[in-house]
Scaffold this motif. Structure first.
Motif, PDB file in Angstrom:
ATOM      1  N   ARG A  49      31.958   0.714  30.201  1.00  0.00           N
ATOM      2  CA  ARG A  49      31.502   0.053  31.423  1.00  0.00           C
ATOM      3  C   ARG A  49      30.582   0.991  32.186  1.00  0.00           C
ATOM      4  O   ARG A  49      30.540   2.185  31.950  1.00  0.00           O
ATOM      5  CB  ARG A  49      32.694  -0.320  32.296  1.00  0.00           C
ATOM      6  N   ARG A  50      29.865   0.425  33.147  1.00  0.00           N
ATOM      7  CA  ARG A  50      29.067   1.194  34.087  1.00  0.00           C
ATOM      8  C   ARG A  50      29.565   0.907  35.499  1.00  0.00           C
ATOM      9  O   ARG A  50      29.992  -0.213  35.768  1.00  0.00           O
ATOM     10  CB  ARG A  50      27.572   0.845  33.956  1.00  0.00           C
ATOM     11  N   PRO A  51      29.511   1.898  36.393  1.00  0.00           N
ATOM     12  CA  PRO A  51      29.043   3.259  36.145  1.00  0.00           C
ATOM     13  C   PRO A  51      29.927   3.998  35.141  1.00  0.00           C
ATOM     14  O   PRO A  51      31.125   3.757  35.058  1.00  0.00           O
ATOM     15  CB  PRO A  51      29.087   3.926  37.521  1.00  0.00           C
ATOM     16  N   ILE A  52      29.312   4.886  34.370  1.00  0.00           N
ATOM     17  CA  ILE A  52      30.028   5.559  33.289  1.00  0.00           C
ATOM     18  C   ILE A  52      31.132   6.455  33.833  1.00  0.00           C
ATOM     19  O   ILE A  52      32.131   6.691  33.145  1.00  0.00           O
ATOM     20  CB  ILE A  52      29.048   6.329  32.383  1.00  0.00           C
ATOM     21  N   LEU A  53      31.005   6.924  35.061  1.00  0.00           N
ATOM     22  CA  LEU A  53      32.112   7.662  35.684  1.00  0.00           C
ATOM     23  C   LEU A  53      33.391   6.828  35.644  1.00  0.00           C
ATOM     24  O   LEU A  53      34.481   7.353  35.367  1.00  0.00           O
ATOM     25  CB  LEU A  53      31.740   8.026  37.125  1.00  0.00           C
ATOM     26  N   ASP A  54      33.279   5.521  35.893  1.00  0.00           N
ATOM     27  CA  ASP A  54      34.448   4.644  35.841  1.00  0.00           C
ATOM     28  C   ASP A  54      35.004   4.529  34.425  1.00  0.00           C
ATOM     29  O   ASP A  54      36.215   4.399  34.229  1.00  0.00           O
ATOM     30  CB  ASP A  54      34.097   3.258  36.361  1.00  0.00           C
ATOM     31  N   MET A 109      18.485   3.498  29.920  1.00  0.00           N
ATOM     32  CA  MET A 109      19.191   4.419  30.799  1.00  0.00           C
ATOM     33  C   MET A 109      19.305   5.800  30.162  1.00  0.00           C
ATOM     34  O   MET A 109      20.107   6.634  30.591  1.00  0.00           O
ATOM     35  CB  MET A 109      20.573   3.857  31.147  1.00  0.00           C
ATOM     36  N   PHE A 110      18.500   6.045  29.114  1.00  0.00           N
ATOM     37  CA  PHE A 110      18.376   7.372  28.519  1.00  0.00           C
ATOM     38  C   PHE A 110      17.231   8.096  29.226  1.00  0.00           C
ATOM     39  O   PHE A 110      16.319   7.474  29.756  1.00  0.00           O
ATOM     40  CB  PHE A 110      18.104   7.260  27.017  1.00  0.00           C
ATOM     41  N   PHE A 111      17.268   9.413  29.221  1.00  0.00           N
ATOM     42  CA  PHE A 111      16.318  10.210  29.990  1.00  0.00           C
ATOM     43  C   PHE A 111      14.878   9.922  29.557  1.00  0.00           C
ATOM     44  O   PHE A 111      14.551   9.905  28.374  1.00  0.00           O
ATOM     45  CB  PHE A 111      16.646  11.695  29.841  1.00  0.00           C
ATOM     46  N   HIS A 112      14.020   9.746  30.563  1.00  0.00           N
ATOM     47  CA  HIS A 112      12.678   9.201  30.347  1.00  0.00           C
ATOM     48  C   HIS A 112      11.843  10.013  29.355  1.00  0.00           C
ATOM     49  O   HIS A 112      11.284   9.456  28.403  1.00  0.00           O
ATOM     50  CB  HIS A 112      11.938   9.107  31.687  1.00  0.00           C
ATOM     51  N   ASP A 113      11.738  11.328  29.582  1.00  0.00           N
ATOM     52  CA  ASP A 113      10.864  12.142  28.726  1.00  0.00           C
ATOM     53  C   ASP A 113      11.326  12.127  27.277  1.00  0.00           C
ATOM     54  O   ASP A 113      10.501  12.040  26.350  1.00  0.00           O
ATOM     55  CB  ASP A 113      10.802  13.580  29.245  1.00  0.00           C
ATOM     56  N   GLU A 114      12.625  12.193  27.060  1.00  0.00           N
ATOM     57  CA  GLU A 114      13.156  12.161  25.693  1.00  0.00           C
ATOM     58  C   GLU A 114      13.001  10.770  25.088  1.00  0.00           C
ATOM     59  O   GLU A 114      12.749  10.634  23.883  1.00  0.00           O
ATOM     60  CB  GLU A 114      14.622  12.580  25.698  1.00  0.00           C
ATOM     61  N   VAL A 131       7.242   1.613  29.104  1.00  0.00           N
ATOM     62  CA  VAL A 131       8.524   2.198  28.708  1.00  0.00           C
ATOM     63  C   VAL A 131       9.054   2.992  29.899  1.00  0.00           C
ATOM     64  O   VAL A 131       8.391   3.897  30.400  1.00  0.00           O
ATOM     65  CB  VAL A 131       8.370   3.139  27.497  1.00  0.00           C
ATOM     66  N   ASP A 132      10.242   2.642  30.354  1.00  0.00           N
ATOM     67  CA  ASP A 132      10.879   3.361  31.455  1.00  0.00           C
ATOM     68  C   ASP A 132      12.251   3.838  31.025  1.00  0.00           C
ATOM     69  O   ASP A 132      13.076   3.048  30.523  1.00  0.00           O
ATOM     70  CB  ASP A 132      11.038   2.465  32.685  1.00  0.00           C
ATOM     71  N   GLY A 133      12.479   5.124  31.237  1.00  0.00           N
ATOM     72  CA  GLY A 133      13.794   5.696  31.037  1.00  0.00           C
ATOM     73  C   GLY A 133      14.345   6.207  32.342  1.00  0.00           C
ATOM     74  O   GLY A 133      13.774   5.979  33.420  1.00  0.00           O
ATOM     75  N   LEU A 134      15.425   6.927  32.260  1.00  0.00           N
ATOM     76  CA  LEU A 134      16.136   7.401  33.436  1.00  0.00           C
ATOM     77  C   LEU A 134      15.460   8.636  34.016  1.00  0.00           C
ATOM     78  O   LEU A 134      15.256   9.620  33.310  1.00  0.00           O
ATOM     79  CB  LEU A 134      17.578   7.727  33.052  1.00  0.00           C
ATOM     80  N   PRO A 135      15.105   8.613  35.298  1.00  0.00           N
ATOM     81  CA  PRO A 135      14.599   9.827  35.929  1.00  0.00           C
ATOM     82  C   PRO A 135      15.750  10.780  36.243  1.00  0.00           C
ATOM     83  O   PRO A 135      16.908  10.374  36.289  1.00  0.00           O
ATOM     84  CB  PRO A 135      13.951   9.305  37.215  1.00  0.00           C
ATOM     85  N   GLY A 136      15.440  12.043  36.437  1.00  0.00           N
ATOM     86  CA  GLY A 136      16.476  12.985  36.817  1.00  0.00           C
ATOM     87  C   GLY A 136      17.232  13.543  35.629  1.00  0.00           C
ATOM     88  O   GLY A 136      16.825  13.407  34.475  1.00  0.00           O
ATOM     89  N   THR A 137      18.375  14.151  35.925  1.00  0.00           N
ATOM     90  CA  THR A 137      19.135  14.871  34.902  1.00  0.00           C
ATOM     91  C   THR A 137      20.548  14.356  34.712  1.00  0.00           C
ATOM     92  O   THR A 137      21.282  14.877  33.872  1.00  0.00           O
ATOM     93  CB  THR A 137      19.202  16.368  35.254  1.00  0.00           C
ATOM     94  N   VAL A 138      20.956  13.362  35.455  1.00  0.00           N
ATOM     95  CA  VAL A 138      22.289  12.769  35.270  1.00  0.00           C
ATOM     96  C   VAL A 138      22.161  11.270  35.442  1.00  0.00           C
ATOM     97  O   VAL A 138      21.396  10.784  36.277  1.00  0.00           O
ATOM     98  CB  VAL A 138      23.316  13.370  36.266  1.00  0.00           C
ATOM     99  N   GLY A 140      24.287   7.305  34.111  1.00  0.00           N
ATOM    100  CA  GLY A 140      25.557   6.606  34.166  1.00  0.00           C
ATOM    101  C   GLY A 140      25.639   5.495  35.172  1.00  0.00           C
ATOM    102  O   GLY A 140      26.696   4.903  35.360  1.00  0.00           O
ATOM    103  N   HIS A 141      24.520   5.189  35.865  1.00  0.00           N
ATOM    104  CA  HIS A 141      24.558   4.186  36.919  1.00  0.00           C
ATOM    105  C   HIS A 141      24.405   2.779  36.342  1.00  0.00           C
ATOM    106  O   HIS A 141      24.105   2.584  35.170  1.00  0.00           O
ATOM    107  CB  HIS A 141      23.443   4.453  37.934  1.00  0.00           C
ATOM    108  N   ARG A 142      24.577   1.795  37.211  1.00  0.00           N
ATOM    109  CA  ARG A 142      24.290   0.422  36.826  1.00  0.00           C
ATOM    110  C   ARG A 142      22.780   0.226  36.676  1.00  0.00           C
ATOM    111  O   ARG A 142      21.982   0.971  37.240  1.00  0.00           O
ATOM    112  CB  ARG A 142      24.863  -0.552  37.864  1.00  0.00           C
ATOM    113  N   LYS A 143      22.414  -0.826  35.963  1.00  0.00           N
ATOM    114  CA  LYS A 143      21.012  -0.996  35.558  1.00  0.00           C
ATOM    115  C   LYS A 143      20.155  -1.759  36.562  1.00  0.00           C
ATOM    116  O   LYS A 143      18.932  -1.676  36.527  1.00  0.00           O
ATOM    117  CB  LYS A 143      20.975  -1.704  34.207  1.00  0.00           C
TER     118      LYS A 143
END
Length: 213
Positions: A49-54, A109-114, A131-138, A140-143
């Protein structure tokens, strides 16, 4: 009956990319760092599930704070990267992409540059207008917030869009914005949970595109 749908947004992990085994292996690596249980693919498909912390809190049967989540997320991605080169697209991914007559984009929701590197490695760049990926370094959020920004960048009305993804969160993101969604049963989520959303569910990506069209 005529449809307004003209643009297709693809999900990446578990949808175009057939990486369930690697995700499960990497999850087990990160859970082991805190003495957690070993999960199976069936466990993951039932419980993710998301958020992945949950999700981590559910699997560990205890609260997980943001600091611990960052450590778990780092451990997961370190393990995931070790196996990325061996992961392939879903068997009918290219056929499904070729079957869509409108424009297509990718939101992950995978890191954008990779993500950009992987998209090119698999030869998909020419098929996608964005193509858009996840900004930042962490992550796990909802989409939903990311999908909203993706569609705004493309200057698209959500009513003109269909999302193909493999999670309940994909469905919730699309429907909350007024977009259509087809859920793919070959990814990270048990088919019974997908069907419970009331959204159309496809067993293959080609079937998903046909439903989307």
């Amino acid at each position: 009956m005529l449809t307004r749908v003209k643009h297709l947004v693809w999900d990446w992990n578990g949808t175009l990319l057939d990486d369930l085994k690697l995700v499960v292996d990497a999850t087990n690596v990160c859970l082991a760092t805190v003495g957690g249980p070993v999960i199976t693919a069936e466990d993951h498909r039932r419980d993710f599930r998301r958020p992945i912390l949950d999700y981590y809190a559910h699997v560990l049967a205890r609260p997980v704070d943001e600091v611990e989540f960052q450590l778990l997320d780092d451990a997961f991605h370190d393990a995931y990267r070790l196996g990325m080169a061996d992961v392939q697209l879903a068997p009918d991914a290219l056929q499904a992409i070729g079957h869509w007559s409108g424009t297509q984009s990718l939101l992950s929701m995978f890191f954008h540059d990779e993500l950009l590197i992987e998209v090119e490695r698999h030869g998909l760049g020419a098929h996608l207008v964005r193509v858009d990926g996840l900004p930042g370094t962490v992550g796990g959020h909802r989409k939903v917030a990311y999908l909203e920004r993706h569609l705004q960048a493309l200057q698209l009305d959500p009513a003109d869009v269909v999302l193909i993804g493999d999670s309940v969160d994909d469905g919730e993101a699309a429907t909350s914005l007024g977009a259509s969604c087809v859920l793919y049963a070959g990814g990270f989520t048990d088919v019974s949970l997908l069907k419970a959303t009331g959204l159309p569910v496809a067993s293959t990506l080609l079937e998903a595109v046909k439903l989307a069209a």
